[in-house]
Design an enzyme around this catalytic site. Structure first.
Site: not given
Ligand SMILES: *Cc1c(COP(=O)(O)O)cnc(C)c1O
Length: 384
Positions: A51, A103, A175, A200
């Site tokens: 962890r 998001y 982000d 992604k």
């Molecule tokens: C998908 C996404 C998230 C969240 O991520 P997860 O891996 O689905 O928890 C946050 N910000 C953006 C821009 C995203 O496309």
């Protein structure tokens, strides 16, 4: 590799990884172990419990940090888990300034989880820096931005926001999921923290759910590692391996995502059934100059709305598509389409949603790395 300045492709292949010290294996092994032998009580090789730290995850954390020109990386079980960890650096009474054009899941964790623990969120238009300055007060601890935004492809000027947060001594988190470090490096522009939904583009193959935080700041990093270990939302060695593998082709994939994205954005713009195309590479995009300044190219994410703005027609079009698959998520090698108002942004109240431009006919495309001609033909038949 850390000391030398390598270009991106070299970093994508080599960042964070060294041949395995025990066997010489070139690829980082999947250390599928929860614990490690201690020679004496408290005496170990840097790994005591998985962890806290695991060698496969550790290699990935270093790799993502290096790609973002940062020192410290931490990986989590999802992008949302990374956001959750970051928000835990705050205390009740603290305030966060962000934007509604986020998001959907980020909006949800802010408003339904952290608001409950006494953290206050201000949703402002980030295009207007005077509103940002006016909203800052002595309780403001974090500014959270996303650029390009999901799904409206708005652009926020990272450098200008960073000037304001640095002056006010506020943490700036970006982000960077849509752009990836191949297109945009927020740390170089003055951000304190970069967050990724690794699910992604970094993973890139739609086979992993993971998140990451990176920073240059030792104090912030220590706090993030403390939360990562204490709250425990870590990612697995297997998934870490898959992402280490994925990022070795990040530059190649992104080049093709950008090429295909450009062709499709122009095709849609000229189509008589299309009302508006949202893509930061158009010279008439309201923030084109900023996009051009802070991004190396414009990516493969495109949204568009239909003339007449009928929900039914948007749904029909998406069902007509044969290569683009109707699905949540983005950033994988395959082309996907989604309907923000009823899918990714269903958690955002309709009024908020429409204020942000997420109308009923808005369709989002994650343009994959297939042949552009086939993708365009698919859109052509679905629009016909
Ligand atoms: C998908 C996404 C998230 C969240 O991520 P997860 O891996 O689905 O928890 C946050 N910000 C953006 C821009 C995203 O496309």
């Amino acid at each position: 590799m850390q000391e030398e300045k390598h270009k991106f492709a070299t970093k994508a292949i080599h960042a964070g990884v060294e041949p395995d010290p025990t066997t010489g294996a070139i690829m980082t092994p999947i250390y599928q172990t929860s614990t490690y032998k201690q020679e004496k009580v408290g005496q170990h090789k840097g790994y005591a419990y998985s962890r806290t730290l695991n060698p496969t995850r550790h290699a990935l954390e270093n790799a993502i940090a290096e790609l973002e020109n940062a020192k410290y990386g931490a990986c989590f079980g999802s992008g949302i888990a990374a956001i959750d960890a970051l928000l835990k650096i705050l205390n009740p009474g603290d305030e966060v300034i962000t934007t509604a054009d986020l998001y959907g899941g980020t909006y949800r964790i802010f408003t339904t989880i952290f608001a409950k623990y006494g953290i206050k969120f201000h949703f402002i238009p980030m295009s207007d820096l005077s509103t940002l300055e006016a909203t800052i007060n002595e309780k403001t601890k974090l500014v959270w931005i996303e650029t390009p935004t999901n799904p409206m492809m708005n652009i926020v000027d990272i450098e200008e926001v960073a000037k304001i947060t640095q002056k006010a001594n506020i943490t700036l988190a970006v982000d960077n999921t849509f752009a990836t470090p191949f297109l945009q490096r927020p740390i170089d522009l003055g951000a304190d923290i970069v967050m990724h939904s690794v699910t992604k583009y970094l993973g890139g193959h739609s086979d992993v759910v993971m998140g990451a935080l990176v920073t240059q700041d030792k104090t912030l990093a220590d706090e993030i590692y403390r939360i990562q270990n204490s709250s425990g939302a870590i990612t697995s060695p297997m998934d870490s391996f898959l992402v280490l593998r994925g990022i070795k082709t990040l530059h190649l994939r992104m080049q093709r995502h950008c090429e295909n994205g450009k062709k499709i954005a122009h095709f849609l713009k000229d189509h008589p059934r299309v009302e508006h195309v949202y893509w930061p590479g158009f010279e008439d995009h309201p923030k084109y100059d900023i996009a051009k300044k802070q991004m190396d190219d414009f990516g493969g994410m495109i949204s568009f709305s239909l003339i007449g703005n009928e929900l039914k027609e948007a749904h029909q079009l998406m069902e007509n598509l044969k290569i683009f698959t109707l699905a949540e998520s983005l950033g994988g090698i395959e082309s996907l389409t989604c309907h923000p108002a009823t899918m990714t942004h269903a958690a955002v109240p309709k009024e908020e949603r429409e204020k942000a431009g997420i109308v009923d006919s808005l369709i989002r495309l994650s343009v994959g790395i297939e042949d552009a001609e086939d993708l365009i033909n698919d859109l052509k038949q679905a629009l016909a």
